[in-house]
Design a protein around this motif. Structure first.
Motif, PDB file in Angstrom:
ATOM      1  N   ALA A  35      -2.652  -3.747   0.719  1.00  0.00           N
ATOM      2  CA  ALA A  35      -2.694  -3.818  -0.748  1.00  0.00           C
ATOM      3  C   ALA A  35      -1.274  -3.571  -1.216  1.00  0.00           C
ATOM      4  O   ALA A  35      -0.688  -2.536  -0.913  1.00  0.00           O
ATOM      5  N   MET A  36      -0.710  -4.530  -1.946  1.00  0.00           N
ATOM      6  CA  MET A  36       0.696  -4.392  -2.369  1.00  0.00           C
ATOM      7  C   MET A  36       0.827  -4.746  -3.847  1.00  0.00           C
ATOM      8  O   MET A  36       0.745  -5.919  -4.233  1.00  0.00           O
ATOM      9  N   ALA A  37       1.039  -3.709  -4.665  1.00  0.00           N
ATOM     10  CA  ALA A  37       1.185  -3.942  -6.106  1.00  0.00           C
ATOM     11  C   ALA A  37       2.356  -4.888  -6.359  1.00  0.00           C
ATOM     12  O   ALA A  37       3.432  -4.724  -5.790  1.00  0.00           O
ATOM     13  N   TRP A  78      -9.401  -0.360  -1.739  1.00  0.00           N
ATOM     14  CA  TRP A  78      -8.345   0.464  -1.105  1.00  0.00           C
ATOM     15  C   TRP A  78      -7.804   1.417  -2.148  1.00  0.00           C
ATOM     16  O   TRP A  78      -7.394   0.988  -3.237  1.00  0.00           O
ATOM     17  N   SER A 137      -5.232   4.821  -3.047  1.00  0.00           N
ATOM     18  CA  SER A 137      -4.110   5.629  -2.550  1.00  0.00           C
ATOM     19  C   SER A 137      -3.363   6.237  -3.728  1.00  0.00           C
ATOM     20  O   SER A 137      -3.477   5.761  -4.859  1.00  0.00           O
ATOM     21  N   GLN A 144      -5.636   5.226   2.078  1.00  0.00           N
ATOM     22  CA  GLN A 144      -4.354   5.323   2.793  1.00  0.00           C
ATOM     23  C   GLN A 144      -3.790   6.732   2.602  1.00  0.00           C
ATOM     24  O   GLN A 144      -3.756   7.243   1.477  1.00  0.00           O
ATOM     25  N   GLN A 157      -0.442   6.039   7.167  1.00  0.00           N
ATOM     26  CA  GLN A 157       0.821   5.423   6.758  1.00  0.00           C
ATOM     27  C   GLN A 157       2.016   6.248   7.232  1.00  0.00           C
ATOM     28  O   GLN A 157       2.229   7.371   6.793  1.00  0.00           O
ATOM     29  N   ALA A 188       6.923   2.816   6.448  1.00  0.00           N
ATOM     30  CA  ALA A 188       6.225   1.840   5.600  1.00  0.00           C
ATOM     31  C   ALA A 188       7.042   1.398   4.388  1.00  0.00           C
ATOM     32  O   ALA A 188       7.653   2.220   3.699  1.00  0.00           O
ATOM     33  N   GLY A 189       6.994   0.099   4.108  1.00  0.00           N
ATOM     34  CA  GLY A 189       7.597  -0.437   2.898  1.00  0.00           C
ATOM     35  C   GLY A 189       6.772  -0.060   1.677  1.00  0.00           C
ATOM     36  O   GLY A 189       5.587   0.239   1.769  1.00  0.00           O
ATOM     37  N   GLY A 223       6.205  -0.206   9.214  1.00  0.00           N
ATOM     38  CA  GLY A 223       7.290  -0.717  10.064  1.00  0.00           C
ATOM     39  C   GLY A 223       6.876  -1.761  11.082  1.00  0.00           C
ATOM     40  O   GLY A 223       7.664  -2.111  11.962  1.00  0.00           O
ATOM     41  N   GLY A 279       2.570  -4.867   5.635  1.00  0.00           N
ATOM     42  CA  GLY A 279       2.874  -5.236   4.262  1.00  0.00           C
ATOM     43  C   GLY A 279       4.093  -6.139   4.211  1.00  0.00           C
ATOM     44  O   GLY A 279       4.005  -7.321   3.895  1.00  0.00           O
ATOM     45  N   THR A 280       5.245  -5.565   4.569  1.00  0.00           N
ATOM     46  CA  THR A 280       6.509  -6.302   4.447  1.00  0.00           C
ATOM     47  C   THR A 280       6.447  -7.665   5.139  1.00  0.00           C
ATOM     48  O   THR A 280       6.935  -8.659   4.591  1.00  0.00           O
TER      49      THR A 280
HETATM   50  C1  LIG Z   1       5.713  -4.714  -1.919  1.00  0.00           C
HETATM   51  C2  LIG Z   1       4.831  -3.595  -1.475  1.00  0.00           C
HETATM   52  C3  LIG Z   1       3.919  -3.077  -2.370  1.00  0.00           C
HETATM   53  C4  LIG Z   1       3.054  -2.048  -1.957  1.00  0.00           C
HETATM   54  N1  LIG Z   1       2.114  -1.598  -2.831  1.00  0.00           N
HETATM   55  C5  LIG Z   1       1.208  -0.699  -2.408  1.00  0.00           C
HETATM   56  C6  LIG Z   1       0.106  -0.350  -3.240  1.00  0.00           C
HETATM   57  O1  LIG Z   1      -0.049  -0.867  -4.339  1.00  0.00           O
HETATM   58  N2  LIG Z   1      -0.776   0.576  -2.771  1.00  0.00           N
HETATM   59  C7  LIG Z   1      -0.629   1.151  -1.538  1.00  0.00           C
HETATM   60  O2  LIG Z   1      -1.455   1.970  -1.160  1.00  0.00           O
HETATM   61  N3  LIG Z   1       0.385   0.820  -0.723  1.00  0.00           N
HETATM   62  C8  LIG Z   1       1.293  -0.095  -1.123  1.00  0.00           C
HETATM   63  N4  LIG Z   1       2.288  -0.475  -0.275  1.00  0.00           N
HETATM   64  C9  LIG Z   1       2.346   0.107   1.079  1.00  0.00           C
HETATM   65  C10 LIG Z   1       1.424  -0.660   2.023  1.00  0.00           C
HETATM   66  O3  LIG Z   1       0.086  -0.344   1.729  1.00  0.00           O
HETATM   67  C11 LIG Z   1       1.663  -0.360   3.516  1.00  0.00           C
HETATM   68  O4  LIG Z   1       1.513   0.992   3.776  1.00  0.00           O
HETATM   69  C12 LIG Z   1       3.024  -0.795   3.980  1.00  0.00           C
HETATM   70  O5  LIG Z   1       3.352  -2.060   3.484  1.00  0.00           O
HETATM   71  C13 LIG Z   1       3.077  -0.829   5.487  1.00  0.00           C
HETATM   72  O6  LIG Z   1       4.388  -0.864   5.927  1.00  0.00           O
HETATM   73  P1  LIG Z   1       5.225  -2.214   6.159  1.00  0.00           P
HETATM   74  O7  LIG Z   1       5.551  -2.712   4.810  1.00  0.00           O
HETATM   75  O8  LIG Z   1       6.421  -1.730   6.897  1.00  0.00           O
HETATM   76  O9  LIG Z   1       4.370  -3.154   6.941  1.00  0.00           O
HETATM   77  C14 LIG Z   1       3.155  -1.510  -0.651  1.00  0.00           C
HETATM   78  C15 LIG Z   1       4.092  -2.053   0.230  1.00  0.00           C
HETATM   79  C16 LIG Z   1       4.914  -3.082  -0.148  1.00  0.00           C
HETATM   80  C17 LIG Z   1       5.881  -3.649   0.855  1.00  0.00           C
END
Ligand SMILES: Cc1cc2nc3c(=O)[nH]c(=O)nc-3n(C[C@H](O)[C@H](O)[C@H](O)COP(=O)(O)O)c2cc1C
Length: 352
Positions: free
Chosen positions: A22-24, A107, A109, A139, A161, A165-166, A200, A221-222
């Protein structure tokens, strides 16, 4: 695709334990549905946007997955709990859109009282009590939160997490390779639900290593920002492709610059270092950071904008359709699991 079966894939009826986070501001209906079509599972973020925007993203997913109104929609919805807490009436509207659309999972968090929303969602889910009831993902990054999520909220899935994490996360979170086994031990003592690993990750070999550590799945995510289906812009994708991992830093600079303050204590965000971060770290006055940020957005420049990125960003070198990302990760993961199995078989036959 040869499926990889875990407790998560059984719970969701999917083929591969690879989840798009889930990525806002970044994960919408196109991304979540393409991930589902490839055999994984993805989340539409309700994020900072309006209810209309959210409805539109859900309908994109519904159309792509050809899902009738009375069928389960095979995507999840992500909520930032501090935003739900800030505006309960909007929260109720967004949650009712998700539940009316029969999304398969939710989801949650980053909130002070996540339990309140877990209860609210279960009480308002028309499928509650049936096997199709909405599955709740939480999360988190600490043993303390984990215990509450298992024993009080009865989370259906937990996403661990790590610091890599991004996007937003707990500033003091441990690296995933330490955090995951720590939390997995506690979860197994408490007979907890499937545990996923996030932070990561960029390659199938990393996915295989996390499954070997006992994860029932992984969350990326990333990596999915680098797909045409993410809501990121092309200049943002270009910055991600050009970045090495040392540019991925934890900071509050972007939340000050764009005025998205209100995160729970100890939470900051991991993104690409740029002029906004440099100004903030140099102690430039917040109003000036904000003005420079807004001015550069007006001019369409890219040297101050927010590009969230995990520490795995340096391992990512290609923009690929979300479906291909899933297939590539899955295939590479299988190869690594198979070579591990072969190593064991050879060691055993050498002993005979
Ligand atoms: C652009 C972006 C937006 C994110 N938004 C949320 C969010 O709205 N809610 C949340 O619980 N995590 C958010 N995350 C964190 C992700 O849920 C996740 O933990 C993370 O992307 C994993 O690490 P990675 O980006 O290295 O793969 C976001 C991550 C990114 C990259």
């Amino acid at each position: 695709m040869i499926p990889i079966q875990t407790s998560l894939t059984q719970l969701l009826g999917i083929q591969t334990p690879i989840i798009a986070a889930a990525m806002a501001g970044a994960s919408g209906g196109a991304l979540a549905s393409q991930v589902a079509l490839a055999g994984g599972f993805g989340f539409v973020s309700a994020g900072y946007d309006s209810a209309d925007f959210f409805k539109k993203e859900i309908s994109i997913a519904r159309n792509a997955l050809h899902t009738a109104e009375d069928q389960t929609l095979r995507v999840g919805v992500g909520f930032l709990v501090w935003l739900l807490e800030k505006s309960p009436s909007k929260a109720e509207e967004l949650i009712s859109i998700a539940l009316e659309n029969r999304v398969q999972a939710v989801w949650l968090s980053f909130g002070e009282d996540i339990g309140r929303w877990v209860r609210y969602i279960r009480e308002h889910d028309p499928r509650a009590g049936s096997k199709d009831a909405v599955k709740i993902f939480i999360q988190l990054s600490t043993v303390q939160e984990l215990k509450v999520a298992i024993t009080e909220w009865k989370a259906d899935v937990i996403v661990v997490q790590g610091n890599e994490a991004g996007g937003h996360g707990l500033k003091s979170s441990l690296p995933l390779l330490t955090l995951f086994p720590l939390l997995a031990n506690v979860a197994s003592q408490l007979n907890g639900p499937p545990l996923l690993a996030a932070g990561g990750l960029a390659t199938g070999s990393q996915v295989a290593s996390l499954l070997t550590l006992g994860a029932s799945g992984v969350v990326l995510g990333t990596r999915f920002l680098l797909s045409p289906e993410s809501l990121y812009t092309d200049p943002h994708r270009k910055s991600l492709l050009a970045a090495d991992s040392s540019l991925s830093v934890r900071t509050m600079a972007f939340d000050y610059a764009r005025n998205t303050l209100g995160w729970p204590k100890g939470v900051d965000g991991r993104g690409l270092r740029n002029d906004t971060v440099d100004d903030y770290e140099r102690g430039v006055d917040v109003n000036t950071v904000r003005e420079r940020f807004a001015e550069s957005a007006r001019k369409g420049e890219n040297n101050r904008s927010v590009v969230w990125a995990g520490s795995g960003v340096g391992l990512m070198s290609e923009i690929l359709p979300a479906k291909d990302i899933i297939t590539e990760l899955h295939t590479e993961c299988l190869q690594h699991l198979q070579s591990g199995a072969q190593l064991i078989a050879e060691s055993q036959s050498n002993r005979l």
